[in-house]
Design a protein around this motif. Structure first.
Motif, short mmCIF file in Angstrom:
data_model
loop_
_atom_site.label_atom_id
_atom_site.label_comp_id
_atom_site.label_asym_id
_atom_site.label_seq_id
_atom_site.Cartn_x
_atom_site.Cartn_y
_atom_site.Cartn_z
N CYS A 26 0.79 -1.38 -0.10
CA CYS A 26 -0.09 -0.01 0.27
C CYS A 26 0.88 1.10 -0.14
O CYS A 26 0.50 2.33 -0.78
CB CYS A 26 -1.00 0.08 1.19
SG CYS A 26 -2.30 -1.29 1.10
N LYS A 39 -6.51 4.92 -2.84
CA LYS A 39 -5.82 3.57 -2.51
C LYS A 39 -6.50 2.70 -1.30
O LYS A 39 -6.93 3.48 -0.63
CB LYS A 39 -4.19 3.67 -2.47
CG LYS A 39 -3.46 4.47 -3.56
CD LYS A 39 -2.05 4.53 -3.10
CE LYS A 39 -1.20 3.37 -3.58
NZ LYS A 39 0.18 3.32 -3.64
N PRO A 40 -6.37 1.47 -1.40
CA PRO A 40 -6.94 0.61 -0.47
C PRO A 40 -6.36 0.75 0.82
O PRO A 40 -4.94 1.09 0.67
CB PRO A 40 -7.17 -0.58 -0.95
CG PRO A 40 -5.86 -0.75 -1.78
CD PRO A 40 -5.59 0.41 -2.40
N CYS A 41 -6.83 0.57 1.98
CA CYS A 41 -6.29 0.46 3.19
C CYS A 41 -6.16 -0.88 3.55
O CYS A 41 -7.15 -1.37 4.10
CB CYS A 41 -6.86 1.42 4.30
SG CYS A 41 -6.03 1.31 5.76
N LEU A 42 -5.26 -1.74 3.13
CA LEU A 42 -5.34 -3.14 3.26
C LEU A 42 -5.11 -3.67 4.83
O LEU A 42 -5.42 -4.70 5.03
CB LEU A 42 -4.45 -3.62 2.33
CG LEU A 42 -4.60 -3.52 1.03
CD1 LEU A 42 -3.46 -4.12 0.02
CD2 LEU A 42 -5.94 -4.26 0.46
N SER A 145 -14.72 5.49 -3.01
CA SER A 145 -13.88 4.65 -3.86
C SER A 145 -12.97 3.62 -2.76
O SER A 145 -12.53 2.47 -2.83
CB SER A 145 -13.13 5.16 -4.68
OG SER A 145 -12.14 6.24 -4.36
N ARG A 146 -12.59 4.47 -1.72
CA ARG A 146 -11.54 3.74 -0.76
C ARG A 146 -12.23 2.55 0.02
O ARG A 146 -11.89 1.47 0.41
CB ARG A 146 -11.21 5.03 0.03
CG ARG A 146 -9.92 4.17 1.30
CD ARG A 146 -9.36 5.06 2.16
NE ARG A 146 -8.28 5.86 1.34
CZ ARG A 146 -7.70 6.82 1.76
NH1 ARG A 146 -8.06 7.65 2.72
NH2 ARG A 146 -6.82 7.57 0.67
N TYR A 149 -12.98 -0.04 -2.48
CA TYR A 149 -11.72 -0.87 -2.83
C TYR A 149 -11.02 -1.51 -1.50
O TYR A 149 -10.66 -2.60 -1.95
CB TYR A 149 -10.48 0.59 -3.31
CG TYR A 149 -9.39 0.10 -4.20
CD1 TYR A 149 -9.23 -1.30 -4.50
CD2 TYR A 149 -8.45 0.98 -4.48
CE1 TYR A 149 -8.05 -1.71 -5.35
CE2 TYR A 149 -7.62 0.63 -4.97
CZ TYR A 149 -7.46 -0.59 -5.54
OH TYR A 149 -6.25 -0.93 -6.41
N THR A 150 -11.04 -0.82 -0.53
CA THR A 150 -10.71 -1.67 0.80
C THR A 150 -11.61 -2.81 1.01
O THR A 150 -11.08 -3.88 1.36
CB THR A 150 -10.62 -0.77 1.93
OG1 THR A 150 -9.68 0.39 1.57
CG2 THR A 150 -10.05 -1.39 3.03
#
Length: 171
Positions: A26, A39-42, A145-146, A149-150
């Motif tokens: 990430c 971006k995702p917060c994996l 989207s976050r 995406y997450t």
């Protein structure tokens, strides 16, 4: 006794390795594609899947680590995710051991709702309350989207967590 300690060590080492790899994934620019500007917060789904499979203390510990890394990676200051993810993972670990059956449906509901609430509360505290102009547009462009995406990573990380737990747990 020795075999039990070895399995615990291997399981916790595997979780730690998973967290480190996903944090690097990430945090590295241009490695993880941005979808609609975020971006995702994996580390959120990783902490939540660990909480579903482990005891309260273990869940809380990994929730704390994931929270600190998430705060450092996304905001540069330790605070929101550290506290909330630690407490949330403790509560999920306790409930998973005492109140509900751990399966994909239950874990997905808990995980997706938790991820959504965490990101929405983060937006509210860091954007909406700060009187940032066009906060609504910022929410639409980046936060929706976050969340999606997450959340999309929860199910694959659930299966990875279940594999690690079932393979390396001593029960």
């Amino acid at each position: 006794m020795v075999m039990e300690k070895r399995r615990n060590f291997l399981r916790f080492f595997a979780y730690s390795l998973e967290i480190i790899i996903l944090y690097i994934l990430c945090g590295t620019p241009q490695l993880m594609p941005e979808i609609f500007g975020s971006k995702p917060c994996l580390l959120l789904p990783v902490a939540l899947t660990i909480a579903v499979f482990e005891s309260e203390t273990v869940a809380m510990s990994f929730g704390f680590v994931c929270g600190v890394l998430t705060d450092i990676g996304f905001s540069g200051k330790i605070g929101f995710y550290t506290v909330v993810l630690t407490l949330l993972c403790f509560a999920i670990g306790y409930c998973a051991r005492n109140f509900f059956v751990t399966n994909l449906l239950n874990a997905s509901i808990i995980g997706i709702v938790s991820i959504t609430l965490l990101i929405l509360i983060h937006f509210w505290l860091n954007v909406a309350l700060q009187d940032i102009p066009d906060a609504g547009m910022h929410f639409v462009k980046h936060y929706i989207s976050r969340v999606l995406y997450t959340g999309a990573f929860f199910v694959p990380l659930y299966f990875l967590g279940r594999l690690l737990c079932s393979t390396l747990k001593n029960e």
